[in-house]
Scaffold this active site. Structure first.
Site, PDB file in Angstrom:
ATOM      1  N   GLU A 180      12.050  13.503  25.295  1.00 35.46           N
ATOM      2  CA  GLU A 180      12.401  14.535  24.317  1.00 35.46           C
ATOM      3  C   GLU A 180      12.235  15.889  24.989  1.00 35.46           C
ATOM      4  O   GLU A 180      11.130  16.283  25.346  1.00 35.46           O
ATOM      5  CB  GLU A 180      11.479  14.444  23.088  1.00 35.46           C
ATOM      6  CG  GLU A 180      11.921  15.389  21.981  1.00 35.46           C
ATOM      7  CD  GLU A 180      10.800  15.788  21.032  1.00 35.46           C
ATOM      8  OE1 GLU A 180      11.094  16.217  19.917  1.00 35.46           O
ATOM      9  OE2 GLU A 180       9.622  15.699  21.415  1.00 35.46           O
ATOM     10  N   ASP A 189       5.213  -0.719   7.485  1.00 37.06           N
ATOM     11  CA  ASP A 189       4.351  -1.333   8.498  1.00 37.06           C
ATOM     12  C   ASP A 189       5.142  -2.296   9.380  1.00 37.06           C
ATOM     13  O   ASP A 189       6.338  -2.524   9.156  1.00 37.06           O
ATOM     14  CB  ASP A 189       3.178  -2.052   7.815  1.00 37.06           C
ATOM     15  CG  ASP A 189       3.659  -2.886   6.630  1.00 37.06           C
ATOM     16  OD1 ASP A 189       4.544  -3.733   6.837  1.00 37.06           O
ATOM     17  OD2 ASP A 189       3.183  -2.658   5.499  1.00 37.06           O
ATOM     18  N   HIS A 199      13.621  11.956  13.109  1.00 35.45           N
ATOM     19  CA  HIS A 199      12.578  12.175  12.098  1.00 35.45           C
ATOM     20  C   HIS A 199      12.162  13.636  11.963  1.00 35.45           C
ATOM     21  O   HIS A 199      11.341  13.967  11.117  1.00 35.45           O
ATOM     22  CB  HIS A 199      11.368  11.318  12.461  1.00 35.45           C
ATOM     23  CG  HIS A 199      10.760  11.750  13.756  1.00 35.45           C
ATOM     24  ND1 HIS A 199      11.405  11.593  14.974  1.00 35.45           N
ATOM     25  CD2 HIS A 199       9.592  12.370  14.033  1.00 35.45           C
ATOM     26  CE1 HIS A 199      10.645  12.092  15.936  1.00 35.45           C
ATOM     27  NE2 HIS A 199       9.538  12.566  15.394  1.00 35.45           N
ATOM     28  N   ASP A 227       0.832  -1.216   0.000  1.00 38.99           N
ATOM     29  CA  ASP A 227       0.000   0.000   0.000  1.00 38.99           C
ATOM     30  C   ASP A 227       0.864   1.263   0.000  1.00 38.99           C
ATOM     31  O   ASP A 227       0.346   2.375   0.097  1.00 38.99           O
ATOM     32  CB  ASP A 227      -0.988   0.000   1.179  1.00 38.99           C
ATOM     33  CG  ASP A 227      -0.294   0.084   2.522  1.00 38.99           C
ATOM     34  OD1 ASP A 227       0.960   0.009   2.567  1.00 38.99           O
ATOM     35  OD2 ASP A 227      -0.996   0.228   3.547  1.00 38.99           O
TER      36      ASP A 227
END
Ligand code: TEU
Ligand code: CA
Length: 542
Positions: free
Chosen positions: A242, A30, A316, A26
């Site tokens: 964080e 995952d 990220h 897709d």
């Protein structure tokens, strides 16, 4: 190393699940995709995987907006897949670290759905509500992704507070029912065999919006100690907070060796150096190299024996380090290895962000190909304010979070082997040159350098306990330091730029063993070549 402190000589690998590996075509990574890559990760040698959020979420902020903390988003798989991942990873001595987003939930979480129904609803007080002032928000506070931090809900005739997007309402930590729900949820994950937690913007939970306080609120450490007591102190869990607002003083509380709060925190002082002072990250400035040395060594020095550092260049939210402070052209391989050697020789737990171990680089796409809410909001806002398109794109090329979020480059096949479908974000076109398959079998690759660094850390105790000392403090090109314990010393010396230099220290002698470097004939040369890095080991005479 006691089992409780296993994370002191481990290296942790961060996975951004939607961009790691897609198992069902897709176009979105995952959990089964991750399972299929566990052998690769075992070979690299990492001790734990931190997964960016995989819980159920409408994905307004790629999962940092959770609508059910006790379920997996169908996009990533099922709870069964998660259990499977924990088990398969365990067989390879790898622990799974969950990303807990406790400052806010999604507006689609059941709690918020209830909370916005009426002021009398039992969940109303789970969030932070205020009346308006003559039809306007209670104050001028801004959200991190642009716009007001207050959103009006006609149904209850009140504003709710959100530090991030409108779809990320802040949880009210003052409410002990909220805290109890959170502790129950964490204990449930611990029972499932989770190895630890990364705590999203944890220094923002104790906000006091009436005082304009977001970070480091007065009750922060009280909340953290309770959280830790109720959940983390059992077993061998690792916890990393964080904390954009951390100073070394605060970090000593957070990472106090008595385990009263967390194992360690991510601090961002070094990461914010290449922006204009007092401005946003988009306002670019060159990296002040001497300042970088000063900041990193201060953190090394001040936490020694009193706390614990985490070591990272990438995540990220950040651009790719090789493009940022290295050289992603002619010296990509050398500079990627230099940055790795420089960081991994320090005291603390190193984190590798997926693709960093391959020297993956930033991207330059058309604006239509970006996906990140922060980038897209900034683009719109700055154009409206009259910035030129070129200037805005230059900021995006340098700092967009999507630089880190392009699909992982596994091989030189279609879509870099990330998916057999259509990837949710375009693959970096350089995947034919930069990919895991070619690097795993190449002893001189960036991958092999990271692999070796991870092994060295396990082999030599001085990586964990050595005391840090900065050398050549005023040298404008070289980052050099030692790490010293009772019976040995590490010497790390790195040329941070592309000029060849005279070797600035005493020439290495036969008592010094080269543990790792990024040029083949390092021992023979009296020069430091572009981005050259060497790490020596010296046994003390008994
Ligand atoms: O990031 C915290 C945060 O403050 C970010 O807004 C950060 O300033 C920005 O990403 C830098 O570009 C955490 C997560 O890591 C981030 O992915 C989330 O979007 C954010 O919290 C909200 O949960
Ligand atoms: Ca998928």
């Amino acid at each position: 190393m006691s089992e409780h402190n296993w994370w002191k000589n481990a290296v942790i690998y961060q996975i951004y699940p939607r961009s790691f590996s897609d198992s069902n075509k897709d176009g979105i990574g995952d959990l089964q995709g991750i399972i299929s890559k566990l052998d690769y990760l075992e070979n690299l040698g990492v001790g734990a995987l931190w997964l960016s959020p995989v819980c159920r979420s409408p994905q307004d902020d790629n999962g940092y907006d959770i609508s059910d903390y006790q379920d997996i988003d169908p996009m990533f798989g099922t709870l069964g897949d998660m259990e499977n991942l924990i088990e398969e990873a365990k067989k390879r001595h790898i622990r799974i670290i969950l990303d807990l987003v406790l400052n806010h939930s999604s507006d689609e979480h059941y709690w918020f759905q209830e909370a916005k129904k009426s002021r009398e609803n039992p969940y109303h007080d789970f969030y932070v509500w205020r009346d308006g002032v003559e039809g306007t928000p209670p104050n001028q506070m801004r959200a991190a992704f642009g716009g007001s931090a207050w959103e009006w809900v006609p149904q209850v005739q009140q504003y709710y507070f959100h530090q991030f997007s409108v779809k990320q309402p802040d949880l009210n930590w003052e409410n002990d029912r909220v805290r109890r729900e959170i502790y129950d949820m964490i204990r449930w994950w611990v029972k499932k065999g989770i190895g630890g937690f990364r705590l999203d913007v944890i220094d923002q939970i104790a906000k006091e919006p009436d005082q304009g306080i977001t970070v480091n609120g007065p009750k922060l450490h009280e909340f953290l100690r309770e959280l830790s007591r109720e959940t983390f102190q059992e077993g061998e869990l690792v916890t990393v907070g964080e904390t954009w607002g951390a100073t070394t003083e605060l970090a000593k509380c957070y990472s106090n060796p008595d385990h009263s709060e967390l194992s360690m925190v991510f601090q961002f002082e070094h990461i914010c150096l290449d922006q204009m002072e007092g401005k946003e990250k988009w306002d670019l400035a060159p990296l002040p190299f001497l300042k970088l040395k000063e900041v990193l060594s201060r953190w090394q020095r001040e936490l020694y024996g009193k706390g614990w550092n985490s070591l990272f260049w990438d995540n990220h939210d950040l651009p790719r380090i090789v493009s940022r402070w290295g050289n992603d052209g002619a010296y990509r391989v050398e500079s990627a290895k230099m940055l790795a050697i420089l960081l991994h020789g320090m005291q603390g737990t190193p984190y590798i962000y997926q693709g960093e171990e391959l020297g993956m680089t930033n991207i330059r796409y058309e604006i239509e190909d970006y996906r990140d809410i922060e980038t897209l909001n900034m683009y719109r806002e700055r154009l409206e304010k009259g910035y030129g398109k070129e200037e805005v794109m230059a900021s995006i090329y340098a700092k967009s979070r999507d630089n880190a979020r392009t699909p992982m480059q596994w091989n030189d096949g279609e879509n870099a082997g990330f998916t057999e479908g259509k990837p949710w974000m375009k693959v970096n076109p350089n995947y034919k040159e930069i990919n895991a398959e070619s690097q795993v079998k190449d002893e001189d690759s960036v991958f092999s350098c990271y692999r070796k660094l991870i092994r060295l850390r396990k082999e030599y105790p001085v990586f964990v306990d050595g005391c840090f000392e900065l050398l050549l403090e005023k040298d404008e090109n070289v980052f050099a330091y030692t790490r010293t314990n009772q019976d040995s010393q590490l010497l790390v010396i790195c040329n941070f730029y592309d000029q060849t230099l005279e070797y600035p220290l005493e020439q290495p002698d036969s008592s010094m063993r080269l543990l790792i470097g990024n040029y083949k004939d390092a021992d023979q040369t009296r020069m430091l070549r572009p981005y050259e890095a060497r790490m020596y080991f010296v046994e003390k005479k008994k």
